[in-house]
Design an enzyme around this catalytic site. Structure first.
Site, PDB file in Angstrom:
ATOM      1  N   GLU A 205       0.852  -1.191   0.000  1.00 50.77           N
ATOM      2  CA  GLU A 205       0.000   0.000   0.000  1.00 50.77           C
ATOM      3  C   GLU A 205       0.888   1.241   0.000  1.00 50.77           C
ATOM      4  OE1 GLU A 205      -2.156   0.572   3.813  1.00 50.77           O
ATOM      5  OE2 GLU A 205      -1.356  -1.385   4.342  1.00 50.77           O
TER       6      GLU A 205
ATOM      7  N   CYS B   4      -3.291  -3.766   4.374  1.00 48.22           N
ATOM      8  CA  CYS B   4      -2.292  -4.718   4.895  1.00 48.22           C
ATOM      9  C   CYS B   4      -2.574  -6.157   4.478  1.00 48.22           C
ATOM     10  CB  CYS B   4      -2.228  -4.638   6.413  1.00 48.22           C
ATOM     11  SG  CYS B   4      -1.981  -2.975   7.001  1.00 48.22           S
TER      12      CYS B   4
ATOM     13  N   HIS C 259      -1.805 -10.379  12.129  1.00 50.10           N
ATOM     14  CA  HIS C 259      -1.338  -9.084  11.617  1.00 50.10           C
ATOM     15  C   HIS C 259      -1.109  -8.202  12.843  1.00 50.10           C
ATOM     16  CE1 HIS C 259      -1.013  -5.290   9.675  1.00 50.10           C
ATOM     17  NE2 HIS C 259      -2.163  -4.839  10.161  1.00 50.10           N
TER      18      HIS C 259
HETATM   19  N1  CAA Z   1       1.019   1.838  31.216  1.00 47.82           N
HETATM   20  C1  CAA Z   1       0.416   0.812  30.571  1.00 47.82           C
HETATM   21  N2  CAA Z   1      -0.589   0.971  29.645  1.00 47.82           N
HETATM   22  C2  CAA Z   1      -0.965   2.240  29.360  1.00 47.82           C
HETATM   23  C3  CAA Z   1      -0.389   3.370  29.993  1.00 47.82           C
HETATM   24  C4  CAA Z   1       0.650   3.125  30.964  1.00 47.82           C
HETATM   25  N3  CAA Z   1       1.282   4.130  31.595  1.00 47.82           N
HETATM   26  N4  CAA Z   1      -0.974   4.478  29.499  1.00 47.82           N
HETATM   27  C5  CAA Z   1      -1.906   4.053  28.591  1.00 47.82           C
HETATM   28  N5  CAA Z   1      -1.903   2.731  28.506  1.00 47.82           N
HETATM   29  C6  CAA Z   1      -2.713   1.863  27.636  1.00 47.82           C
HETATM   30  C7  CAA Z   1      -4.164   2.301  27.507  1.00 47.82           C
HETATM   31  O1  CAA Z   1      -4.929   1.855  28.601  1.00 47.82           O
HETATM   32  C8  CAA Z   1      -4.539   1.624  26.188  1.00 47.82           C
HETATM   33  O2  CAA Z   1      -4.770   0.249  26.424  1.00 47.82           O
HETATM   34  P1  CAA Z   1      -6.027  -0.507  25.736  1.00 47.82           P
HETATM   35  O3  CAA Z   1      -5.866  -0.348  24.260  1.00 47.82           O
HETATM   36  O4  CAA Z   1      -5.871  -1.911  26.196  1.00 47.82           O
HETATM   37  O5  CAA Z   1      -7.248   0.177  26.222  1.00 47.82           O
HETATM   38  C9  CAA Z   1      -3.249   1.701  25.362  1.00 47.82           C
HETATM   39  O6  CAA Z   1      -2.205   1.995  26.296  1.00 47.82           O
HETATM   40  C10 CAA Z   1      -3.275   2.783  24.297  1.00 47.82           C
HETATM   41  O7  CAA Z   1      -3.656   3.986  24.903  1.00 47.82           O
HETATM   42  P2  CAA Z   1      -4.617   5.020  24.169  1.00 47.82           P
HETATM   43  O8  CAA Z   1      -5.850   4.329  23.684  1.00 47.82           O
HETATM   44  O9  CAA Z   1      -4.780   6.222  25.021  1.00 47.82           O
HETATM   45  O10 CAA Z   1      -3.679   5.354  22.920  1.00 47.82           O
HETATM   46  P3  CAA Z   1      -3.851   6.410  21.774  1.00 47.82           P
HETATM   47  O11 CAA Z   1      -5.146   7.134  21.832  1.00 47.82           O
HETATM   48  O12 CAA Z   1      -2.636   7.250  21.848  1.00 47.82           O
HETATM   49  O13 CAA Z   1      -3.884   5.542  20.398  1.00 47.82           O
HETATM   50  C11 CAA Z   1      -3.887   3.768  18.835  1.00 47.82           C
HETATM   51  C12 CAA Z   1      -3.578   4.186  20.269  1.00 47.82           C
HETATM   52  C13 CAA Z   1      -5.389   3.958  18.558  1.00 47.82           C
HETATM   53  C14 CAA Z   1      -3.532   2.303  18.634  1.00 47.82           C
HETATM   54  C15 CAA Z   1      -3.050   4.657  17.868  1.00 47.82           C
HETATM   55  O14 CAA Z   1      -1.708   4.401  18.065  1.00 47.82           O
HETATM   56  C16 CAA Z   1      -3.384   4.466  16.392  1.00 47.82           C
HETATM   57  O15 CAA Z   1      -4.289   5.091  15.859  1.00 47.82           O
HETATM   58  N6  CAA Z   1      -2.621   3.578  15.669  1.00 47.82           N
HETATM   59  C17 CAA Z   1      -2.811   3.308  14.261  1.00 47.82           C
HETATM   60  C18 CAA Z   1      -4.068   2.523  13.952  1.00 47.82           C
HETATM   61  C19 CAA Z   1      -3.905   1.046  14.091  1.00 47.82           C
HETATM   62  O16 CAA Z   1      -2.820   0.493  14.091  1.00 47.82           O
HETATM   63  N7  CAA Z   1      -5.060   0.336  14.171  1.00 47.82           N
HETATM   64  C20 CAA Z   1      -5.043  -1.122  14.279  1.00 47.82           C
HETATM   65  C21 CAA Z   1      -6.180  -1.777  13.532  1.00 47.82           C
HETATM   66  S1  CAA Z   1      -6.134  -1.292  11.794  1.00 47.82           S
HETATM   67  C22 CAA Z   1      -4.934  -2.327  11.109  1.00 47.82           C
HETATM   68  O17 CAA Z   1      -4.562  -3.295  11.675  1.00 47.82           O
HETATM   69  C23 CAA Z   1      -4.374  -1.984   9.784  1.00 47.82           C
HETATM   70  C24 CAA Z   1      -3.073  -1.335   9.983  1.00 47.82           C
HETATM   71  O18 CAA Z   1      -2.034  -1.952   9.911  1.00 47.82           O
HETATM   72  C25 CAA Z   1      -3.095   0.091  10.310  1.00 47.82           C
END
Ligand code: CAA
Length: 388
Positions: free
Chosen positions: A79, A111, A233
């Site tokens: 992609e 992906c 994945h």
């Molecule tokens: N210690 C331990 N854990 C902690 C923590 C700490 N101090 N602080 C936060 N966390 C945890 C949170 O509780 C949360 O856990 P859960 O997911 O189990 O609830 C985790 O860390 C992430 O925290 P947030 O939700 O606050 O994180 P964020 O808002 O910054 O975003 C994300 C996380 C949504 C994954 C972001 O990184 C993102 O958008 N990533 C890209 C999208 C992605 O990869 N999606 C996956 C499915 S799509 C796909 O698979 C295709 C592809 O390749 C993209």
């Protein structure tokens, strides 16, 4: 006759970012990245590498004089395409000196592209058992500096050969898939960084996994008890953990322990490379092969997910000829000799983009065999340093 994955190689550049450095710079707790997201390090891709050179550097490890003339197709999942018309597979075919009487095609569905390649290759080899298919998954995962997705960036390429009587994994014929038009992650033609609805994308991933897992079980009458391990994945490794946890209660207590231990083995490489989109599932499979103690005949489940969205659950059994020592050594050596970047170096490298005009690139910081040297008359210029 068994058909499946005969060889599985990986390439990413040696420059990387430690995610504790990223956490400090972005005002986040390091544990959020290391535990909450499940990532430790991230490959940083210089401007002198693109999907074609990443693929060539991986594929050169699985194509040589012993199988070059057997390869009938190059199926290139990506992609991060470099052209809206011409496929990356055709450039790769030239760089690898593959014969002219082959098909060279690019496949796109986020992906999922490499998995489409694996399944098409499986069916082709079934009809032509003396042939092999080269399947590529090559990408650069970019969300942008200071975005929530930044911690889930990365990049690299996997190269697989699919053949009869494979040395690694015999693929089962049964497979379950699903597609639906969903806006969880996409990249319009005018953008170099992806757009994503992060939480929504996680939910869709899990929903798709549960659906295809159910469908697979109905088709095959197999249950979780038939599996030694699962590979997912892994856009970030916590995502795979969430998927595994969604079905773990179906297993006995003893098997839950085994599946969790094997999941840890399957995420070791991905935790240190980051997302590589199409190649991610196959890097995880490589990590599982190299870091678990798998025996011939044991069954592995694979979940492929491509946003937008397509999901597939399929499976395979470990081959009688399974041997992973060379790969284990290669990865250990690679991780030992990587070059850690500081934040300003990472931000500078990340921000370097190819201009939309002729350019000659500085290659002094890229020691790869295949490199992008620049653009001339709107054509990307590639170099194989072993031919130079
Ligand atoms: N210690 C331990 N854990 C902690 C923590 C700490 N101090 N602080 C936060 N966390 C945890 C949170 O509780 C949360 O856990 P859960 O997911 O189990 O609830 C985790 O860390 C992430 O925290 P947030 O939700 O606050 O994180 P964020 O808002 O910054 O975003 C994300 C996380 C949504 C994954 C972001 O990184 C993102 O958008 N990533 C890209 C999208 C992605 O990869 N999606 C996956 C499915 S799509 C796909 O698979 C295709 C592809 O390749 C993209």
């Amino acid at each position: 006759m068994q058909i499946g994955i005969d060889q599985l190689a990986f390439y990413t550049p040696s420059t990387y970012l430690d995610l504790v450095d990223l956490a400090h710079a972005r005002g986040e707790e390091p544990d959020k990245y290391r535990i909450g997201i499940g990532q430790y390090e991230q490959a940083v891709i210089p401007v002198t590498q693109d999907a074609v050179t990443l693929a060539a550097n991986a594929a050169a490890k699985v194509v040589d004089e012993t199988n070059r003339d057997q390869i009938a197709m190059v199926l290139f999942g990506t992609e991060s395409g470099i052209d809206n018309s011409k496929s990356a597979a055709v450039y790769l075919k030239r760089l690898l000196n593959l014969p002219d009487n082959i098909r060279a095609i690019e496949l796109k569905q986020a992906c999922y592209g490499a998995t489409a390649g694996v399944q098409f290759a499986h069916d082709y080899v079934f009809l032509h058992p003396d042939k092999q298919v080269l399947v590529i998954g090559a990408d650069i995962a970019r969300y942008g500096l200071n975005t929530p997705g930044e911690v889930t960036q990365g990049g690299g390429a996997v190269a697989l050969t699919i053949s009869a009587e494979p040395k690694l994994l015999n693929l089962d014929n049964e497979t379950a898939f699903k597609s639906e038009d969903i806006m969880d992650f996409w990249r319009p033609l005018y953008r170099t960084e992806a757009l994503v609805d992060g939480r929504f994308s996680e939910n869709v991933y899990i929903d798709f996994f549960k659906t295809v897992w159910q469908d697979y079980q109905q088709q095959t009458n197999r249950t979780i008890a038939d599996f030694t391990a699962f590979a997912f994945h892994l856009p970030f490794t916590k995502m795979g953990l969430k998927a595994l946890r969604a079905i773990l209660p179906e297993a006995s207590e003893a098997q839950q322990k085994q599946l969790m231990a094997n999941f840890e083995a399957s995420r070791q490489y991905n935790q240190r490379v980051g997302n590589l989109y199409t190649g991610s599932l196959y890097l995880s499979l490589r990590s599982l092969f190299d870091n678990a103690s798998l025996k011939p005949g044991e069954r592995i489940g694979l979940f492929s997910y491509g946003s937008g969205a397509e999901g597939e659950f399929f499976s395979g059994t470990i081959s009688e000829q399974f041997d992973v020592q060379v790969s284990r050594d290669e990865f250990a050596n690679f991780f030992k000799n990587r070059q850690r970047l500081n934040m300003p170096e990472y931000e500078r490298l990340f921000s370097q983009q190819l201009p939309a005009h002729d350019v000659l690139l500085d290659l002094s910081h890229d020691d790869a065999r295949f490199v992008l040297t620049g653009i001339k008359h709107d054509q990307r210029q590639y170099l194989d340093r072993q031919q130079a």
